[in-house]
Design a protein around this motif. Structure first.
Motif, PDB file in Angstrom:
ATOM      1  N   ASP A 242      -7.880   3.603   6.641  1.00  0.00           N
ATOM      2  CA  ASP A 242      -8.154   4.920   6.029  1.00  0.00           C
ATOM      3  C   ASP A 242      -9.067   4.653   5.388  1.00  0.00           C
ATOM      4  OD1 ASP A 242      -5.503   5.422   6.437  1.00  0.00           O
ATOM      5  OD2 ASP A 242      -4.780   5.060   4.353  1.00  0.00           O
ATOM      6  N   ALA A 243      -9.399   3.735   5.455  1.00  0.00           N
ATOM      7  CA  ALA A 243     -11.744   3.413   4.145  1.00  0.00           C
ATOM      8  C   ALA A 243     -11.988   3.740   5.707  1.00  0.00           C
ATOM      9  CB  ALA A 243     -10.920   1.950   3.840  1.00  0.00           C
TER      10      ALA A 243
ATOM     11  N   TRP B 197      -8.749  -0.900  -0.586  1.00  0.00           N
ATOM     12  CA  TRP B 197     -10.097  -0.585  -0.520  1.00  0.00           C
ATOM     13  C   TRP B 197     -10.818   0.033  -1.932  1.00  0.00           C
ATOM     14  CZ3 TRP B 197     -14.264  -1.304   3.315  1.00  0.00           C
ATOM     15  CH2 TRP B 197     -14.219  -2.035   4.680  1.00  0.00           C
TER      16      TRP B 197
ATOM     17  N   MET C 147     -20.816  14.220   4.921  1.00  0.00           N
ATOM     18  CA  MET C 147     -20.792  14.900   3.896  1.00  0.00           C
ATOM     19  C   MET C 147     -22.146  14.349   3.309  1.00  0.00           C
ATOM     20  SD  MET C 147     -17.778  14.475   1.485  1.00  0.00           S
ATOM     21  CE  MET C 147     -17.693  15.390  -0.021  1.00  0.00           C
TER      22      MET C 147
ATOM     23  N   GLY D 272      -5.763  -6.287  -0.527  1.00  0.00           N
ATOM     24  CA  GLY D 272      -6.026  -5.398   0.645  1.00  0.00           C
ATOM     25  C   GLY D 272      -6.292  -3.997   0.631  1.00  0.00           C
TER      26      GLY D 272
ATOM     27  N   ALA E 206     -13.179  13.469  -2.016  1.00  0.00           N
ATOM     28  CA  ALA E 206     -13.652  12.595  -0.119  1.00  0.00           C
ATOM     29  C   ALA E 206     -13.123  10.694  -0.483  1.00  0.00           C
ATOM     30  CB  ALA E 206     -14.971  12.634   0.054  1.00  0.00           C
TER      31      ALA E 206
ATOM     32  N   ARG F  64     -12.568   5.914   8.090  1.00  0.00           N
ATOM     33  CA  ARG F  64     -12.233   7.152   8.597  1.00  0.00           C
ATOM     34  C   ARG F  64     -12.550   7.842   6.581  1.00  0.00           C
ATOM     35  NH1 ARG F  64      -7.965  10.071   6.832  1.00  0.00           N
ATOM     36  NH2 ARG F  64      -6.370   8.345   6.552  1.00  0.00           N
ATOM     37  N   ALA F  65     -12.636   7.551   5.807  1.00  0.00           N
ATOM     38  CA  ALA F  65     -13.399   8.196   4.310  1.00  0.00           C
ATOM     39  C   ALA F  65     -14.773   8.102   4.225  1.00  0.00           C
ATOM     40  CB  ALA F  65     -12.758   7.444   3.366  1.00  0.00           C
ATOM     41  N   ILE F  66     -14.807   6.443   4.405  1.00  0.00           N
ATOM     42  CA  ILE F  66     -16.620   5.912   4.884  1.00  0.00           C
ATOM     43  C   ILE F  66     -17.370   7.104   6.159  1.00  0.00           C
ATOM     44  CG2 ILE F  66     -17.784   4.292   6.409  1.00  0.00           C
ATOM     45  CD1 ILE F  66     -16.080   2.588   5.069  1.00  0.00           C
TER      46      ILE F  66
ATOM     47  N   ALA G  75      -4.378  -0.152   5.418  1.00  0.00           N
ATOM     48  CA  ALA G  75      -5.679   0.286   4.340  1.00  0.00           C
ATOM     49  C   ALA G  75      -7.266   0.032   4.873  1.00  0.00           C
ATOM     50  CB  ALA G  75      -5.862  -0.685   3.431  1.00  0.00           C
ATOM     51  N   ASP G  76      -7.662  -0.623   6.050  1.00  0.00           N
ATOM     52  CA  ASP G  76      -8.492  -1.059   6.409  1.00  0.00           C
ATOM     53  C   ASP G  76      -9.563   0.480   7.094  1.00  0.00           C
ATOM     54  OD1 ASP G  76      -9.018  -3.392   5.394  1.00  0.00           O
ATOM     55  OD2 ASP G  76      -8.723  -4.079   7.073  1.00  0.00           O
TER      56      ASP G  76
ATOM     57  N   LEU H  74       1.390  -1.148  -0.132  1.00  0.00           N
ATOM     58  CA  LEU H  74      -0.588   0.082   0.228  1.00  0.00           C
ATOM     59  C   LEU H  74       0.811   0.842  -0.160  1.00  0.00           C
ATOM     60  CD1 LEU H  74      -2.529  -1.319   1.955  1.00  0.00           C
ATOM     61  CD2 LEU H  74      -2.755  -0.938   0.118  1.00  0.00           C
TER      62      LEU H  74
ATOM     63  N   ALA I 215     -20.192   2.053  -1.559  1.00  0.00           N
ATOM     64  CA  ALA I 215     -21.023   2.054  -3.046  1.00  0.00           C
ATOM     65  C   ALA I 215     -21.441   3.653  -2.146  1.00  0.00           C
ATOM     66  CB  ALA I 215     -22.270   1.614  -3.016  1.00  0.00           C
ATOM     67  N   VAL I 216     -21.125   4.987  -2.789  1.00  0.00           N
ATOM     68  CA  VAL I 216     -21.483   6.516  -2.569  1.00  0.00           C
ATOM     69  C   VAL I 216     -22.106   6.570  -3.836  1.00  0.00           C
ATOM     70  CG1 VAL I 216     -20.453   8.031  -1.867  1.00  0.00           C
ATOM     71  CG2 VAL I 216     -19.295   5.950  -1.262  1.00  0.00           C
TER      72      VAL I 216
ATOM     73  N   ARG J  97     -16.280  10.303   6.857  1.00  0.00           N
ATOM     74  CA  ARG J  97     -16.765  11.343   6.550  1.00  0.00           C
ATOM     75  C   ARG J  97     -16.963  11.760   5.744  1.00  0.00           C
ATOM     76  NH1 ARG J  97     -10.991  12.267   6.179  1.00  0.00           N
ATOM     77  NH2 ARG J  97     -11.312  11.744   4.214  1.00  0.00           N
ATOM     78  N   LEU J  98     -17.572  10.655   4.546  1.00  0.00           N
ATOM     79  CA  LEU J  98     -18.494  10.826   3.786  1.00  0.00           C
ATOM     80  C   LEU J  98     -20.123  10.667   3.688  1.00  0.00           C
ATOM     81  CD1 LEU J  98     -16.752   7.929   1.478  1.00  0.00           C
ATOM     82  CD2 LEU J  98     -17.490  10.550   0.287  1.00  0.00           C
TER      83      LEU J  98
ATOM     84  N   VAL K  80     -23.806   5.888   1.668  1.00  0.00           N
ATOM     85  CA  VAL K  80     -22.562   5.061   1.841  1.00  0.00           C
ATOM     86  C   VAL K  80     -22.481   4.235   1.361  1.00  0.00           C
ATOM     87  CG1 VAL K  80     -20.548   5.056   2.531  1.00  0.00           C
ATOM     88  CG2 VAL K  80     -21.843   7.767   2.472  1.00  0.00           C
TER      89      VAL K  80
ATOM     90  N   ASP L 161      -9.265  10.149  -0.407  1.00  0.00           N
ATOM     91  CA  ASP L 161      -8.098  10.267   0.516  1.00  0.00           C
ATOM     92  C   ASP L 161      -9.085   8.889   1.636  1.00  0.00           C
ATOM     93  OD1 ASP L 161      -7.530  11.517   2.443  1.00  0.00           O
ATOM     94  OD2 ASP L 161      -9.169  13.045   3.237  1.00  0.00           O
ATOM     95  N   GLY L 162      -8.403   8.320   1.514  1.00  0.00           N
ATOM     96  CA  GLY L 162      -9.422   6.711   2.171  1.00  0.00           C
ATOM     97  C   GLY L 162      -8.707   5.749   1.661  1.00  0.00           C
ATOM     98  N   PHE L 163      -9.633   5.199   0.069  1.00  0.00           N
ATOM     99  CA  PHE L 163      -9.508   4.052  -1.581  1.00  0.00           C
ATOM    100  C   PHE L 163      -8.018   4.841  -1.473  1.00  0.00           C
ATOM    101  CE2 PHE L 163     -13.970   5.375   0.829  1.00  0.00           C
ATOM    102  CZ  PHE L 163     -14.064   3.912   1.313  1.00  0.00           C
TER     103      PHE L 163
END
Lengths: 216, 513
Positions: B344-345, A70, B355, A68, A113, B347-349, B341-342, A20, A96-97, B351-352, B361, A116-118
């Motif tokens: 980070d994801a 996302w 929003m 690993g 957004a 955290r992003a979830i 990675a998990d 990663l 899904a967003v 925040r989304l 989501v 920043d994380g995926f």
């Protein structure tokens, strides 16, 4: 020992973590053959178009999710979950967003957004993206090291969209130019496998690479 | 047993993956519930003290309770810190009745910790655990012998998931099929459930009927699955001991699993250089994976190390599977750890969600079905309900949301599945070579071979097609019965589609895009 746990022993997790932070994400050998290198560079924008582009995009991203990474699926409610799972995407790392494609501004905010994380973002593109929004968004997704794959809305051929040439800075343009199905006859059989004919144009390389990808 | 140091009068809750897993009595009074999100809980109680879940801390705090109970009943097994089971018969005989034992246990733990504890006695682990949950507020509950089935009859199937280790998908599937309570499930024939849902179905029935005294499958004689590791140098660090235990845990798990077995009860013994010894029995109804065995080793070590008794480094670890049964395949496939990675994801979830809203989501969840739009459902990624077991939030990378398996739905079309599932089916008409509309009879016969598909006045030829594959959905429910015939068609514009005929009308429902 062939048991599932061996996939994710701590050693394996370490490997995934190292991947990663590295500059590239894994692809399957078949996809590697198609795009001409055995990894997806981070910070890339890729577009897929033509009939079969949804499957092509899923196939491109599947190996990375298994390693690993996302995947955010943005503004693409029609993407078949089962199909992408069959193509190898690990559904445990898929989110899904929603986004409104009528509002390029809102869409762009959500792309950022997600990035920043995926590691991976798969999104349907608005038909028109103002240049200013495009530039600031693509800069930010690159900074985040995310691979973004853009699709057009129906998975069929694009007509008059800016995806074909206008967007500066798309690193890899993939276009499905034909597909051959196996298994279906006249009143018999069923869809079993297909061969996608794909043209790939890379930003800094001249010419178009032609190849095929068999999906089953 | 949320073992942080808060008094019983302070409203407090313990969260794991942003959902409540325990709350103090004071918090319960104002409506804070297990399974709520932090935000929801704080809405009920703004001054709520929030504690992050820390299994090691819980294990340490639970250790004195285990010790006290083992003095009373040596055969006690630990399911998780805060939850233990013991056979009631021996102590009941000794103390003069089941009520007497239950009260004695409650007083014992209350004296030690100052916290209310639930003690339930019933037939089997599941019923007694449900009784114990009830007992937290009401005082000890003793369900008379042979009546556990009735005691459970009105309980919702969520109990199966919460304390019975039945996968959440399975519990939800039962609910979708119209089974609401444990009693409904218990009334089904166990043979049918086994045939339709496999061993998990049989296990669910067994639990719901209050008959889980013995494991479902036959057990192997004890003694055949023992693994130990002697260390040449005493190891003082807990992490290092756990790491060294990994090798034998892996070995045990892989040897068991190659024989299709799984261990549901394990005895873990640890010895130090000074000859001190700590032995505990752990129980996990769905069977231990290597990672889960190690988790128990860690809990046990944490608990032991918190006492003064352990004075030297560890020289021996021994694992013995004391209850082994056939592997029913319900376990999570994944190692419990989380990668960067998990995180980070997640955290992003979060925040989304901030929003775009909770419902915008989502994560996919298998629900079963025969048409593409039925087979998976998108559920909010940060949902507050008991959507997945406490161990598998969306962020854990767990596969359990998908484990029930497509094999249960005969009649669904085999792979490849359509990559584009239309949210709005497209109405079309289909004609044969003579220009007559193609119809499908109730018996699945077609009036002619499809030759042309017409959509909004535009017609496309059909060079290849197959079907009809008839499908009768929910035939047991006259209200929602649905008869459709499915076709796959390759059109001359290059698109490959999945079409259905329902009430003689044609729809394109998905594209192989």
């Amino acid at each position: 020992m062939g048991s599932p746990i061996s996939l994710l022993t701590p050693d394996r997790l370490l490997t995934a973590d190292r991947l990663l932070t590295a500059d590239a994400l894994a692809v399957t050998p078949e996809v590697g053959e198609l795009i001409g290198r055995q990894a997806l560079d981070r910070s890339q924008w890729i577009t897929c178009q033509g009939q079969g582009s949804f499957s092509l995009a899923a196939a491109m991203l599947s190996a990375a999710t298994q390693q690993g990474s996302w995947l955010a699926i943005l503004a693409t409610p029609t993407l078949g979950v089962e199909a992408i799972s069959e193509l190898g995407v690990d559904l445990g790392r898929v989110v899904a967003v929603d986004a409104d494609l009528e509002s390029p501004m809102q869409w762009a905010e959500r792309v950022v957004a997600c990035s920043d994380g995926f590691d991976l973002v798969l999104t349907t593109m608005p038909t028109h993206i103002p240049d200013r929004i495009w530039r600031s968004m693509s800069q930010r997704t690159r900074r985040n090291g995310t691979v973004v794959v853009g699709l057009n809305s129906t998975g069929s051929n694009l007509t008059g969209s800016n995806l074909t040439g206008d967007l500066r800075g798309v690193d890899l343009r993939c276009r499905v130019v034909g597909s051959v199905w196996e298994g279906l006859g006249r009143g018999s059989g069923r869809f079993v496998a297909r061969r996608l004919q794909v043209e790939v144009a890379a930003r800094r390389l001249p010419g178009v690479r032609k190849g095929q990808l068999v999906l089953r | 047993m949320a073992a942080v140091h808060v008094s019983a009068q302070t409203p407090a809750a313990v969260l794991r993956a942003r959902r409540g897993i325990a709350r103090s009595p004071a918090a319960a009074e104002v409506g804070v519930r297990v399974g709520q999100s932090q935000r929801e809980a704080q809405r009920h109680c703004p001054e709520l003290e929030i504690h992050e879940d820390d299994p090691a801390r819980t294990a340490r705090n639970f250790e004195p309770v285990i010790r006290a109970v083992i003095d009373l009943a040596p055969r006690c097994e630990i399911s998780a810190p805060g939850w233990l089971c013991l056979p009631a018969r021996g102590p009941a005989r000794y103390f003069g009745g089941e009520e007497a034992v239950a009260e004695r246990l409650r007083d014992l733990v209350a004296d030690l910790t100052g916290w209310p504890v639930g003690v339930g006695i019933a037939d089997g682990r599941f019923a007694s655990t449900v009784a114990a949950r009830d007992a937290v507020r009401s005082g000890p509950v003793v369900v008379p012998a042979q009546t556990s089935g009735e005691y459970l009859a009105d309980r919702s199937l969520q109990w199966l998931e919460r304390v019975g280790e039945i996968p959440a998908e399975m519990a939800r599937l039962f609910e979708q099929l119209g089974l609401r309570t444990c009693g409904d499930l218990a009334a089904m024939s166990p043979g049918d459930l086994l045939g339709r849902f496999g061993p998990v179905g049989a296990r669910a029935h067994h639990l719901a009927a209050g008959r889980d005294l013995r494991p479902v499958a036959a057990t192997d004689p004890p003694g055949s699955w023992e693994y130990q590791r002697a260390l040449s140098e005493p190891v003082p660090h807990l992490d290092a001991v756990v790491f060294l235990a990994k090798q034998i845990a892996d070995q045990m798990w892989s040897e068991l699993s190659t024989r299709g077995r799984v261990c549901t009860r394990i005895e873990i013994a640890i010895e130090t250089e000074h000859g001190e010894r700590n032995e505990r029995s752990w129980y996990h109804g769905a069977g231990f994976r290597a990672a889960q065995i190690l988790e128990r080793v860690r809990w046990q070590l944490e608990g032991w190390a918190s006492t003064a008794e352990m004075t030297a480094g560890v020289v021996l670890i021994r694992l013995a599977a004391t209850e082994v049964s056939a592997d029913s395949g319900v376990q999570d496939r994944f190692w419990g750890g989380r990668s960067r990675a998990d995180d980070d994801a997640l955290r992003a979830i979060t925040r989304l969600v901030g929003m775009a809203g909770v419902d915008a989501v989502r994560v996919p969840r298998w629900q079963g079905g025969r048409l593409p739009d039925e087979r998976y459902r998108w559920v909010p990624a940060l949902s507050t309900g008991s959507d997945s077991g406490p161990d598998s939030g969306p962020q854990s990378g767990s596969q359990s949301r998908f484990d029930v398996g497509p094999a249960l739905w005969p009649g669904a079309l085999p792979a490849p599945s359509p990559a584009v599932v239309l949210t709005e089916p497209r109405a079309v008409t289909v004609h044969d070579a003579n220009g007559d509309p193609v119809t499908v009879t109730g018996r699945g016969e077609i009036s002619g071979a499809p030759a042309v598909v017409i959509e909004k006045g535009r017609s496309v030829e059909v060079p290849c097609w197959a079907g009809p594959w008839p499908l009768e959905q929910r035939w047991w429910d006259p209200q929602s019965v649905r008869r459709v015939a499915r076709f796959q068609m390759l059109l001359s514009d290059g698109s490959a589609v999945l079409a259905v005929v329902e009430h003689q009308r044609w729809w394109i429902i998905a594209l192989y895009g």
